[in-house]
Design an enzyme around this catalytic site. Sequence first.
Site, PDB file in Angstrom:
ATOM      1  N   GLY A  94       0.808  -1.216   0.000  1.00  0.00           N
ATOM      2  CA  GLY A  94       0.000   0.000   0.000  1.00  0.00           C
ATOM      3  C   GLY A  94       0.842   1.266   0.000  1.00  0.00           C
ATOM      4  O   GLY A  94       0.479   2.255  -0.643  1.00  0.00           O
ATOM      5  N   ASP A  95       1.955   1.248   0.697  1.00  0.00           N
ATOM      6  CA  ASP A  95       2.859   2.396   0.723  1.00  0.00           C
ATOM      7  C   ASP A  95       3.353   2.715  -0.689  1.00  0.00           C
ATOM      8  O   ASP A  95       3.340   3.876  -1.111  1.00  0.00           O
ATOM      9  CB  ASP A  95       4.035   2.107   1.652  1.00  0.00           C
ATOM     10  CG  ASP A  95       5.056   3.224   1.684  1.00  0.00           C
ATOM     11  OD1 ASP A  95       4.683   4.367   2.013  1.00  0.00           O
ATOM     12  OD2 ASP A  95       6.230   2.959   1.368  1.00  0.00           O
ATOM     13  N   ALA A  96       3.752   1.689  -1.415  1.00  0.00           N
ATOM     14  CA  ALA A  96       4.248   1.891  -2.784  1.00  0.00           C
ATOM     15  C   ALA A  96       3.141   2.382  -3.714  1.00  0.00           C
ATOM     16  O   ALA A  96       3.346   3.298  -4.516  1.00  0.00           O
ATOM     17  CB  ALA A  96       4.851   0.591  -3.315  1.00  0.00           C
TER      18      ALA A  96
END
Length: 128
Positions: free
Chosen positions: A18-20
């Site tokens: 999700g961060d990416a």
Amino acid sequence: MNLAQIQQVSPAALAYIGDAVYELYIRTNYLLPPKTAYAYHQLVVAQVRAESQALQLECLRDCLTPTELEIVRRGRNAANRPPKRVDAEIYGRATSLETLIGYLYLTNFPRLSQLLQKLNLREAPVNK
């Protein structure tokens, strides 16, 4: 991956994905009008900070389904030790957002797109 496999993925791994995905979305959002690399960087960093992510989660909370709220809860509970500069509660909410984004990226991309469009993204002034 099928749904059974995705449900075995840890919240930390979902947050990692999700961060990416979130950073790529933010980078794409600020692509136009053209800017300097420094300006792009400043705009993106302002949005991917834990404090900004925590605010974005609150912006979306009323739009989330019960399943999505459960993913958010799991993400918050799985948040590791925050960096020294970030309050643990804020870090947990930011991790929750990343977990939700990772989950939706793998399970329901149209829903992810719908939620990302609801984010309150604004251009911060760039100091040179």
